[in-house]
Design an enzyme around this catalytic site. Structure first.
Site, PDB file in Angstrom:
ATOM      1  N   LEU A 354      25.190 -27.139  -8.658  1.00  0.00           N
ATOM      2  CA  LEU A 354      24.927 -27.968  -7.478  1.00  0.00           C
ATOM      3  C   LEU A 354      26.195 -28.477  -6.825  1.00  0.00           C
ATOM      4  O   LEU A 354      26.252 -28.686  -5.625  1.00  0.00           O
ATOM      5  CB  LEU A 354      24.046 -29.163  -7.860  1.00  0.00           C
ATOM      6  CG  LEU A 354      22.629 -28.862  -8.341  1.00  0.00           C
ATOM      7  CD1 LEU A 354      21.956 -30.135  -8.835  1.00  0.00           C
ATOM      8  CD2 LEU A 354      21.807 -28.232  -7.226  1.00  0.00           C
ATOM      9  N   GLY A 355      27.221 -28.707  -7.598  1.00  0.00           N
ATOM     10  CA  GLY A 355      28.461 -29.244  -7.054  1.00  0.00           C
ATOM     11  C   GLY A 355      29.476 -29.436  -8.152  1.00  0.00           C
ATOM     12  O   GLY A 355      29.193 -29.308  -9.348  1.00  0.00           O
ATOM     13  N   GLN A 356      30.691 -29.753  -7.742  1.00  0.00           N
ATOM     14  CA  GLN A 356      31.783 -29.925  -8.690  1.00  0.00           C
ATOM     15  C   GLN A 356      32.712 -31.009  -8.211  1.00  0.00           C
ATOM     16  O   GLN A 356      32.986 -31.127  -7.017  1.00  0.00           O
ATOM     17  CB  GLN A 356      32.559 -28.611  -8.862  1.00  0.00           C
ATOM     18  CG  GLN A 356      33.670 -28.664  -9.889  1.00  0.00           C
ATOM     19  CD  GLN A 356      34.222 -27.283 -10.183  1.00  0.00           C
ATOM     20  OE1 GLN A 356      33.750 -26.277  -9.657  1.00  0.00           O
ATOM     21  NE2 GLN A 356      35.221 -27.208 -11.040  1.00  0.00           N
ATOM     22  N   GLY A 357      33.182 -31.853  -9.126  1.00  0.00           N
ATOM     23  CA  GLY A 357      34.129 -32.913  -8.803  1.00  0.00           C
ATOM     24  C   GLY A 357      35.255 -32.932  -9.807  1.00  0.00           C
ATOM     25  O   GLY A 357      35.417 -32.014 -10.620  1.00  0.00           O
ATOM     26  N   PHE A 359      35.616 -34.716 -12.383  1.00  0.00           N
ATOM     27  CA  PHE A 359      35.251 -35.042 -13.752  1.00  0.00           C
ATOM     28  C   PHE A 359      34.299 -34.031 -14.366  1.00  0.00           C
ATOM     29  O   PHE A 359      34.044 -34.080 -15.559  1.00  0.00           O
ATOM     30  CB  PHE A 359      34.610 -36.435 -13.815  1.00  0.00           C
ATOM     31  CG  PHE A 359      35.579 -37.526 -13.457  1.00  0.00           C
ATOM     32  CD1 PHE A 359      36.351 -38.121 -14.421  1.00  0.00           C
ATOM     33  CD2 PHE A 359      35.718 -37.939 -12.146  1.00  0.00           C
ATOM     34  CE1 PHE A 359      37.253 -39.113 -14.098  1.00  0.00           C
ATOM     35  CE2 PHE A 359      36.612 -38.935 -11.810  1.00  0.00           C
ATOM     36  CZ  PHE A 359      37.389 -39.524 -12.792  1.00  0.00           C
ATOM     37  N   GLY A 360      33.735 -33.144 -13.604  1.00  0.00           N
ATOM     38  CA  GLY A 360      32.831 -32.174 -14.189  1.00  0.00           C
ATOM     39  C   GLY A 360      32.051 -31.403 -13.146  1.00  0.00           C
ATOM     40  O   GLY A 360      32.259 -31.550 -11.944  1.00  0.00           O
ATOM     41  N   VAL A 362      28.108 -30.215 -11.856  1.00  0.00           N
ATOM     42  CA  VAL A 362      26.706 -30.633 -11.876  1.00  0.00           C
ATOM     43  C   VAL A 362      25.825 -29.405 -11.673  1.00  0.00           C
ATOM     44  O   VAL A 362      26.042 -28.614 -10.745  1.00  0.00           O
ATOM     45  CB  VAL A 362      26.419 -31.689 -10.789  1.00  0.00           C
ATOM     46  CG1 VAL A 362      24.952 -32.118 -10.852  1.00  0.00           C
ATOM     47  CG2 VAL A 362      27.331 -32.897 -10.965  1.00  0.00           C
ATOM     48  N   LYS A 387      25.104 -33.211 -15.461  1.00  0.00           N
ATOM     49  CA  LYS A 387      26.549 -33.280 -15.242  1.00  0.00           C
ATOM     50  C   LYS A 387      27.262 -32.923 -16.543  1.00  0.00           C
ATOM     51  O   LYS A 387      27.137 -33.628 -17.540  1.00  0.00           O
ATOM     52  CB  LYS A 387      26.963 -34.668 -14.777  1.00  0.00           C
ATOM     53  CG  LYS A 387      28.459 -34.794 -14.482  1.00  0.00           C
ATOM     54  CD  LYS A 387      28.781 -36.135 -13.857  1.00  0.00           C
ATOM     55  CE  LYS A 387      30.247 -36.253 -13.479  1.00  0.00           C
ATOM     56  NZ  LYS A 387      30.550 -37.534 -12.819  1.00  0.00           N
ATOM     57  N   ASP A 484      34.993 -44.311  -4.978  1.00  0.00           N
ATOM     58  CA  ASP A 484      34.999 -42.954  -4.429  1.00  0.00           C
ATOM     59  C   ASP A 484      33.831 -42.744  -3.467  1.00  0.00           C
ATOM     60  O   ASP A 484      33.097 -41.761  -3.574  1.00  0.00           O
ATOM     61  CB  ASP A 484      34.950 -41.929  -5.559  1.00  0.00           C
ATOM     62  CG  ASP A 484      35.459 -40.549  -5.114  1.00  0.00           C
ATOM     63  OD1 ASP A 484      36.111 -40.475  -4.056  1.00  0.00           O
ATOM     64  OD2 ASP A 484      35.215 -39.568  -5.832  1.00  0.00           O
TER      65      ASP A 484
END
Length: 679
Positions: A354-357, A359-360, A362, A387, A484
C-alpha cells in the site's frame, strides 16, 4: 609418542582479497535543499543553496551581468571508498544515484553551458573553469590523468570541435571532451528551454560488471517512472580513473553571453559500503609434546559453540522480556501470529503493498477470522493494513515501540485505529484498520484517478485533520506532537472521512516540556515543505511545528499543489506558501484554488482555508494560531484570520514583536471580526 606442533598464523597484513561482501548503504535522500542541510555539503566557486535547491551557478534572474563566466561545484561533504587499495579486480563499489535537474533561462538568454554529475578527489574547482569547461577542468589541465575525475555532463551548448549538438549527455574522464556522447533532441529533451522544465536522472554503476548506465525522464508529479532503457550505457572501471576515496557532487558553468541557471532540486545516493576486514592480530599458537591436535581443535570448537549458544540465549531472553513488556502495556490491543499476517499479505507480496515510509512498508492483508455466529460456521473476512518495520535491529525496535506505546492509547474518530501487533523471531509488525480510499496524496495527484477530489470532500478532510490535531495537542491525557503531518499520512475511509496515521515520528511531551528533540536521528525529522523553519535551528518538534505542517496541508489541499515543488510565477519559482502569500498581497488569493475544481467550490470557504493556511505558516512560531482556534475557524464558528499582505520575515531566536498598524509588512496575525474585505 608422536610430537605434534600446530602453528596458526593470522597475518596482520591480511590482503583485501578477503574483504567483506559489499553492503548497500543508503547514504542520503534529499527531496529539497534548505539552509538546514547547508553543513552537509562542500561549496566552491559561485555555488550556493537558495530557493530550496543546489545552485551551481548564481541564481539571480534580474542582474544578468552577474551570471556570465561563472562556475561552481557542490560536493557531499563525506568521501566514499570506491575501490580497495590492492590489485583485486572485483573490489570496486557499485552505486546508484538519482536527482532532478533544472536548467532555466529567460527567452533573451542564449543557452549555456550546462552541468555535470561529478566524482572527484576533492571539491576544489579549477581556476577559469567557466564556459565550455563546465566547472570540471580548464585549458591547462584538461585531459590530465592526475585530475582523477569522472563526470556525466548535461551539456546545453555545442562546442563544434567535440560536441554532437547543443543538447546532449556525455561520459567525461579527466576532460570535457566526452568519451561517449548521446544527443538528446531525438529523445525529445531540451535541457535549457525558455520555460520551466525539470528532468529526473538516474545513474547506475555496477562495480562487478563495470557497466555505467544513465536514464532520463521528464519530471512530472505525482511520480516519475524510471525508463526501461538507458540513454547512455558504457563500460568503465572506476578504479582506473578515480581515487580510492572520492567525493560525489555536481559542477556547472556559464559562458559569455551564454547563461542559464543550473540547479539540482532533489538528490538520492546509495553507495556500496566497501570496507576491508579489520586487521587481525598475528596469533602464534604452539602445541607441545603429547597433546593430540584433534583435541585442541575440538576444544576451540567447543568454546566457540558455547559463545554462540550464549549469545543466542541472551537474544532469546531479550526477546522474551520485550514480548512480556508489550503484553503488560495497559490497553494493548490483540496480539497476532506472525504466520497469520504472513498468509494474509501473501508472504508480503509486492502486489499487496500500500505504501512505504522511512520506518517500514505497509501491506494490505486479508484475514480469515473465526466465525462469530456458531450456527452458520461462516468465517469472516477482514481487510487490514499491516506495517512491517524495515529495521529488525535495535533501532527498529525503538521505532516499533515509539509508535506502539503512543497510538495504542489514542482514541479518536479521525485517527487510524490500531488493531494489534506481532513480535516473533525479531519481526516487528503493527496491524491497522484498513482505509479503502487510500491516502489523501493519492487522490490529489494520482493521474490514474480520473475523478478530481471535489470540494465537499476536501473541506471535510481538513476539518477532520484539524479535529485530530486538536485531540493530540489538547484532549489526550498527554500532549502528543505528530511531527510528520503530510498528505500521504492522511488516510480516507469509505466515506472520505480523514484518519490521521503514521505515528512513527510522533512523541509524547512530558508535562514540564513544550518541545521534543531527537538529535540522534541525524537531522530534522519530518518531510521537506512541511517542516517549520525554526526546526532547522533547534532540531526540536513542538505543537507549533505541527501547526506549520497543518498549514502546508491546508494550502496543498486547496491548491492541489505539493509544498515540496516550486510554483512558477512571473518568470520565477516560488514555494507554495510564498506563491499564495503573493496572490493574497495582490488581492487575488482565490486564484490559488485548484484549477481542476473549475467553479465547483464555495468561494468564501476557499478564502477562509487559504488565509488559515497562511496563518498557520507564519515564520514565527508564536504567531501561529493554536489548534482550538484552528478548529473553530475551520468549522466556521470563529472569524477568518487577518493575515498581513506581506509575508513576515523569519527571525531567530523567535520573538514576538509589536509594530505599528501602518507597518503592514511585519504586522502580526490576529483574529478579525470578519473576513478581510480585499479578499
Amino acid at each position: 609418542m608422536v610430537i605434534v606442533y600446530i602453528v596458526i598464523l593470522l597475518h596482520s597484513s591480511f590482503k583485501t582479497a578477503s574483504a567483506q561482501s559489499p553492503k548497500k548503504a543508503k547514504v542520503f535522500a534529499y527531496d529539497m535543499f534548505d539552509e538546514g542541510v547547508h553543513s552537509s555539503f562542500l561549496f566552491n566557486g559561485s555555488s550556493s543553496i537558495d530557493f530550496p535547491a543546489l545552485q551551481l551557478t548564481p541564481d539571480t534572474y534580474n542582474e544578468a551581468f552577474k551570471l556570465p563566466r561563472k562556475s561552481g561545484r557542490i560536493m557531499y561533504k563525506h568521501p566514499f571508498r570506491l575501490w580497495l587499495s590492492d590489485d583485486i579486480e572485483n573490489d570496486v563499489a557499485s552505486f546508484n544515484t538519482s536527482f532532478v535537474i533544472n536548467n532555466y533561462r529567460m527567452k533573451e538568454w542564449p543557452a549555456g553551458e550546462g552541468l555535470a554529475f561529478l566524482i572527484a578527489p576533492d571539491h576544489i574547482i579549477p581556476e577559469n573553469s567557466y564556459g565550455q569547461w563546465l566547472g570540471l577542468t580548464n585549458e591547462t589541465i584538461d585531459g590530465d590523468p592526475t585530475n582523477h575525475i569522472v563526470a556525466i555532463e548535461f551539456d546545453s551548448k555545442s562546442q563544434e570541435e567535440f560536441d554532437p549538438d547543443g543538447d546532449h549527455i556525455g561520459l567525461n574522464i579527466n576532460s570535457i571532451k566526452s568519451k561517449t556522447t548521446v544527443p538528446l533532441n531525438d529523445s525529445g529533451f531540451d535541457l535549457a528551454p525558455d520555460m520551466d522544465a525539470n528532468y529526473s536522472v538516474w545513474i547506475d554503476y555496477n562495480g562487478k560488471s563495470k557497466v555505467l548506465e544513465v536514464y532520463m525522464a521528464r519530471y512530472v508529479l505525482p511520480s516519475v517512472e524510471k525508463p526501461s532503457k538507458p540513454l547512455l550505457k558504457e563500460t568503465i572501471n572506476l578504479k582506473d580513473h578515480v581515487k580510492d576515496k572520492s567525493y560525489f557532487g555536481f559542477a556547472a558553468s556559464t559562458g559569455d553571453p551564454d547563461i542559464q541557471l543550473n540547479c539540482i532540486l532533489k538528490w538520492n545516493l546509495e553507495v556500496d559500503d566497501l570496507r576491508p576486514r579489520k586487521d587481525m592480530k598475528r596469533l602464534n599458537i604452539g602445541i607441545g609434546v603429547g597433546v593430540p591436535a584433534i583435541l585442541v581443535l575440538a576444544l576451540c570448537g567447543l568454546k566457540l559453540g558455547l559463545v554462540y549458544l550464549k549469545k543466542r540465549k541472551r537474544a532469546s531472553d531479550e526477546e522474551s522480556i520485550l514480548h512480556g513488556t508489550l503484553k503488560r502495556l495497559p490497553g494493548i490491543p490483540r496480539e497476532f501470529k506472525y504466520r497469520d499476517l504472513k498468509k494474509a499479505t501473501n508472504n508480503f507480496n509486492e502486489s499487496m503493498k500500500l505504501g512505504q515510509g522511512g520506518f517500514g512498508v505497509v501491506y494490505r492483508g486479508i484475514l480469515h477470522e473465526k466465525a462469530n455466529d456458531t450456527s452458520t460456521g461462516v468465517a469472516a473476512t477482514v481487510q487490514v493494513a499491516v506495517k512491517k518495520f524495515s529495521r529488525d535491529n535495535v533501532h527498529g525496535k525503538d521505532d516499533f515501540f515509539a509508535e506502539l506505546t503512543i497510538i495504542h492509547r489514542l482514541r479518536h474518530k479521525h485517527l487510524v485505529r490500531l488493531l494489534g501487533w506481532s513480535h516473533e523471531k525479531g519481526k516487528l509488525l503493527l496491524v491497522y484498520e484498513f482505509m479503502p480510499n487510500g491516502s489523501l496524496e493519492k487522490h490529489l495527484y494520482d493521474s490514474s484517478n480520473q475523478n478530481t477530489l471535489h470540494w465537499r470532500h476536501r473541506y471535510k478532510i481538513l476539518t477532520g485533520v484539524a479535529s485530530a490535531l486538536h485531540y493530540l495537542h489538547n484532549e489526550f491525557d498527554q500532549k502528543v506532537v505528530h511531527r510528520d503531518l503530510k498528505a500521504s499520512n492522511i488516510l480516507l475511509d469509505s466515506d472520505y472521512n480523514a484518519r490521521l496515521g503514521d505515528f512513527g515520528l510522533a512523541r509524547v511531551l512530558d508535562n514540564d516540556r513544550n518541545s521534543y528533540a531527537e538529535l540522534e536521528l541525524g537531522g530534522v525529522p519530518g518531510t521537506m515543505g512541511y517542516v517549520a523553519p525554526e526546526c532547522f535551528h533547534t532540531g526540536k518538534a513542538t505543537p507549533e511545528s505541527d501547526v506549520y505542517g497543518f498549514g502546508a496541508v491546508v494550502l496543498e489541499v486547496v491548491s492541489g499543489r505539493t509544498p515540496g515543488v516550486r510554483v512558477p510565477y512571473e518568470q520565477q519559482n516560488y514555494s507554495l506558501v510564498d506563491w499564495v502569500w503573493m496572490l493574497h498581497r495582490e488581492g487575488r488569493i482565490q486564484e490559488a484554488v485548484d484549477e481542476r475544481l473549475y467553479d465547483d467550490y464555495d468561494v468564501d470557504e476557499a478564502k477562509r482555508l487559504l488565509l488559515l493556511g497562511l496563518a498557520c505558516s507564519h515564520p514565527t512560531d508564536s504567531e501561529r494560531p493554536q489548534t482550538p482556534a484552528i478548529y473553530q475557524i475551520i468549522s466556521g464558528n470563529s472569524p477568518t484570520p487577518c493575515v498581513p499582505p506581506f509575508k513576515p520575515v523569519f527571525t531567530w531566536p523567535s520573538m514576538v514583536s509589536t509594530f505599528s498598524s501602518s507597518d503592514t509588512t511585519f504586522s502580526s496575525i490576529t483574529l478579525s471580526s470578519g473576513a478581510q474585505g480585499e479578499n
